[in-house]
Design an enzyme around this catalytic site. Structure first.
Site, PDB file in Angstrom:
ATOM      1  CG  HIS A 102      -2.012  -0.959   1.184  1.00 55.84           C
ATOM      2  ND1 HIS A 102      -2.776  -1.125   0.065  1.00 55.84           N
ATOM      3  CD2 HIS A 102      -2.499  -1.822   2.094  1.00 55.84           C
ATOM      4  CE1 HIS A 102      -3.695  -2.058   0.299  1.00 55.84           C
ATOM      5  NE2 HIS A 102      -3.538  -2.499   1.527  1.00 55.84           N
TER       6      HIS A 102
ATOM      7  NE  ARG B 155      -8.904 -11.392 -14.100  1.00 56.34           N
ATOM      8  CZ  ARG B 155      -7.586 -11.471 -13.974  1.00 56.34           C
ATOM      9  NH1 ARG B 155      -6.841 -11.722 -15.043  1.00 56.34           N
ATOM     10  NH2 ARG B 155      -6.998 -11.267 -12.817  1.00 56.34           N
TER      11      ARG B 155
ATOM     12  CD  GLU C  15      -5.849 -15.973 -18.460  1.00 56.95           C
ATOM     13  OE1 GLU C  15      -4.895 -15.277 -18.082  1.00 56.95           O
ATOM     14  OE2 GLU C  15      -6.915 -16.026 -17.824  1.00 56.95           O
TER      15      GLU C  15
ATOM     16  CG  ASP D 185      -2.007 -16.870 -16.360  1.00 60.88           C
ATOM     17  OD1 ASP D 185      -1.179 -17.491 -15.683  1.00 60.88           O
ATOM     18  OD2 ASP D 185      -2.922 -16.191 -15.876  1.00 60.88           O
TER      19      ASP D 185
ATOM     20  NE  ARG E 263       1.502 -14.911 -13.584  1.00 63.60           N
ATOM     21  CZ  ARG E 263       0.338 -14.315 -13.803  1.00 63.60           C
ATOM     22  NH1 ARG E 263      -0.619 -14.919 -14.484  1.00 63.60           N
ATOM     23  NH2 ARG E 263       0.109 -13.100 -13.388  1.00 63.60           N
TER      24      ARG E 263
HETATM   25  C1  PEP Z   1      -2.474 -12.374 -17.753  1.00 70.13           C
HETATM   26  O1  PEP Z   1      -2.468 -13.567 -17.435  1.00 70.13           O
HETATM   27  O2  PEP Z   1      -1.782 -11.893 -18.676  1.00 70.13           O
HETATM   28  C2  PEP Z   1      -3.334 -11.415 -17.046  1.00 70.13           C
HETATM   29  C3  PEP Z   1      -3.451 -10.176 -17.453  1.00 70.13           C
HETATM   30  O3  PEP Z   1      -3.958 -11.837 -15.931  1.00 70.13           O
HETATM   31  P1  PEP Z   1      -3.248 -12.081 -14.515  1.00 70.13           P
HETATM   32  O4  PEP Z   1      -1.882 -11.485 -14.566  1.00 70.13           O
HETATM   33  O5  PEP Z   1      -4.151 -11.417 -13.517  1.00 70.13           O
HETATM   34  O6  PEP Z   1      -3.260 -13.576 -14.420  1.00 70.13           O
HETATM   35 MG    MG Z   2      -3.986 -14.473 -16.238  1.00 70.95          MG
END
Ligand code: PEP
Ligand code: MG
Length: 593
Positions: A200, A343, A442, A466, A476
């Site tokens: 924060h 989303r 994704e 993703d 990741r």
């Molecule tokens: C992604 O996967 O690129 C994305 C935008 O969603 P998140 O990073 O929230 O998984």
């Molecule tokens: Mg994602």
């Protein structure tokens, strides 16, 4: 483990995590750390006294936080961050904290020792969380714990409002409440031992426009009061005891940074349009309510990805329909003329929400995450769908489903959305019947069947964070294989091209909302691939716009044709570098600031 002692000579460089851009040159103001804790065992006759001390500390902490809340609510630019103070007030009432400490006192510990032990237990709950954002929520517990321990030690409240000279504040950690009280005319920047990009405090620094570097580990042990210091909040570089030559170099950099900021400010009202008149919408990704104003500040044209996970965090019951509806409307009010893409819940995998009691899975990234979780926990999902539908009556809402891997899944989502709409109609509640429905692309399967999915939805949004992980089989969040995580891998370029082609052939729009979208160097490639919208961290919008306005879609298409002939990401990267330097030497042929 003892830290190696660094000798501070002239021009000692340190690197931390730059969380708020800008260069400041000044002197250190070292903020006192929490006083030592006087932990002790007590005799049974002192239990009541210690319980009383602890309860009185809770009351004082509440009073302090309420005072700060009153002061902060008068400041327009900080109002949207008030929820952080609300969270801290809730932590003060948390059963685990209060009852846990009281129990420990009854087991004959004094209030300080009992509280410290309870805080350790609470912190341990956060330790195994992989997701950076969620792990950082532990800092809220730290901030509240520190406040209580200071009160118990009889120390006065640290206040940054009282720093009398223009200086750079150095502290072990800064709580959001302290950061909110910063007087911007006196504080040129701040540096902390602790903290991460999504704390924060970091978000507040960006809102306040104060250059800041966190996660420096032991800066408090290295500096002394009034030591000359330079910080560069973009790169995370700190220079202790700078030489006259270094000071001059950073003065020049500061000048260039400020010139660039002015240039970007001039673009503020202009659209993201290429030289051959192709308009690309540049939207913001939002993750926290505290970032809403940042999207406006950087002139993001709406929200391409509103991550709703934060709504479910730090609480024992999921958010109600009404609460979600209010939050969605809050964002719509900030951007009434642009679309806001909400989303649905994307938890699981690296986004762990302890409060939802997810099952332990061997392979969570491929487990019950995102839409799979929602389609199983239909009660939770229905509440969110109803809240989004209701909000759609008050602005340009789009709904987006994460991690879709097949047509049956999106059809199941649409069925649930229709059912929720029928319910609202029966209850006389309004929603937008033309609400656009889209999916995150994704997973490799979504790319491979993109033409089939395109028949089902109004838009695609490619989640490269993703998509790269799943296409290249690279976790990741795993540092050991991070060297393989490569947005320019020929497989990724082909996946992006196939997705754009499928969307363009079907006449639906296609956005990219992974981190790749915010990289100015890739902007022309993404336009050349056929994306209509780029959605990114709001602070990236101005720099991406600057590039887009100086290139054509045609240039991008030609570059993509060349890139698709190349065999390795190294070759792809060199080709992009070469073309961008040639086309925009002003931007790419000089050190990036
Ligand atoms: C992604 O996967 O690129 C994305 C935008 O969603 P998140 O990073 O929230 O998984
Ligand atoms: Mg994602």
């Amino acid at each position: 483990m003892a830290l190696a002692k660094i000798e501070i000579t002239q021009d000692t460089y340190l690197v931390g995590i730059g969380v708020s851009p800008g260069i400041s040159i000044g002197e250190v103001c070292l903020l006192a750390s929490r006083p030592a804790i006087d932990a002790a065992e007590i005799s049974p006759d002192l239990v009541d006294t210690e319980l009383q001390r602890f309860r009185s500390a809770l009351n004082q902490a509440r009073e302090q936080l309420n005072n700060i809340k009153r002061a902060v609510s008068k400041q327009e630019h900080l109002r949207e961050h008030l929820y952080i103070l609300e969270t801290h007030l809730l932590i003060l009432d948390d059963d685990m904290l209060v009852k846990g400490t009281e129990q420990a006192i009854r087991k004959l510990l004094n209030a300080e020792a009992a509280l410290s032990r309870t805080l350790d237990k609470l912190r341990a709950l956060f330790d195994n969380i992989e997701d950076e954002y969620l792990r950082e929520r532990r800092s809220d517990v730290d901030a509240v714990g520190d406040r209580l321990l200071r009160i118990l030690a009889g120390a006065s409240e640290r206040s940054l409002g009282q720093i009398g000279r223009r200086s750079l504040v150095v502290a072990h950690d800064l709580s959001p409440a302290e950061t909110m009280q910063m007087d911007r005319s006196n504080i040129l920047g701040f540096l902390t031992d602790k903290g991460g990009r999504t704390s924060h405090t970091a978000i507040l620094a960006r809102s306040l426009d104060i250059p800041a570097i966190v996660g420096l580990e032991n800066i408090t042990a290295l500096v002394t009061e009034r030591m000359p210091i330079i910080i560069d909040g973009s790169s995370g570089v700190v220079v202790l005891n700078p030489s006259p030559a270094t000071v001059q170099e950073y003065r020049n950099r500061k000048q260039s940074f400020e010139d660039l900021e002015r240039e970007l400010e001039r673009l503020r009202e202009l659209p993201g349009r290429t030289t051959d008149n192709c308009t690309i919408a540049l939207r913001g990704n939002l993750e926290l309510p505290g970032e809403f104003a940042l999207a406006c500040k950087h002139a993001a044209e709406g929200v391409g990805l509103f991550r709703t996970e934060f709504l479910y965090l730090g609480r024992s019951t999921p958010p109600s329909e009404e609460e979600q509806f209010q939050t969605y409307c809050q964002v719509l009010q900030i951007m009434p003329e642009h679309p806001v893409t909400i989303r649905t819940l994307d938890i699981g995998g690296d986004k762990f929400v302890p409060e939802l009691n997810l099952a332990d899975e061997c392979n969570p990234a491929m487990g019950l995450r995102a839409i799979r979780f929602s389609l199983r926990e239909v009660t939770l999902f229905r509440i969110q769908l109803r809240a989004i539908l209701r909000a759609s009556h008050y602005g340009k809402v789009r709904i987006m489903f994460p991690m879709i891997s097949g047509v049956a899944e999106i059809r199941a989502c649409k069925r649930m959305l229709r059912d929720a709409a029928v319910e609202l109609e029966q209850e006389g509640l309004k929603y937008d019947p033309d609400l656009e429905v889209g999916i995150m692309v994704e997973t490799p399967s979504a790319v491979l069947i993109a033409p089939l999915l395109a028949r089902e939805v109004d838009f695609f949004s490619v989640g490269t964070n993703d998509l790269i992980q799943y296409c290249l089989a690279v976790d990741r969040g795993n540092e050991y294989v991070a060297y393989l995580y490569d947005p320019l891998h020929p497989a990724i370029l082909r996946a992006l091209k196939a997705t754009c082609d499928a969307a363009n052939n079907a006449g639906i729009h296609v956005c990219i909302c992974g981190e790749m979208a915010g990289e100015p160097l890739y902007a022309m490639v993404l336009v050349g691939l056929g994306f209509h919208e780029l959605s990114m961290n709001p602070s990236c919008v101005p720099r991406v716009k600057r590039v887009l306005r100086q290139v054509s879609r045609r240039d991008g298409e030609l570059l993509v044709e060349k890139l698709l002939q190349l065999a390795t990401s190294k070759e792809v990267s060199c080709q992009i570098d070469e073309d961008m330097r040639k086309l925009l030497p002003d931007i790419f042929d000089r050190p990036i600031i």
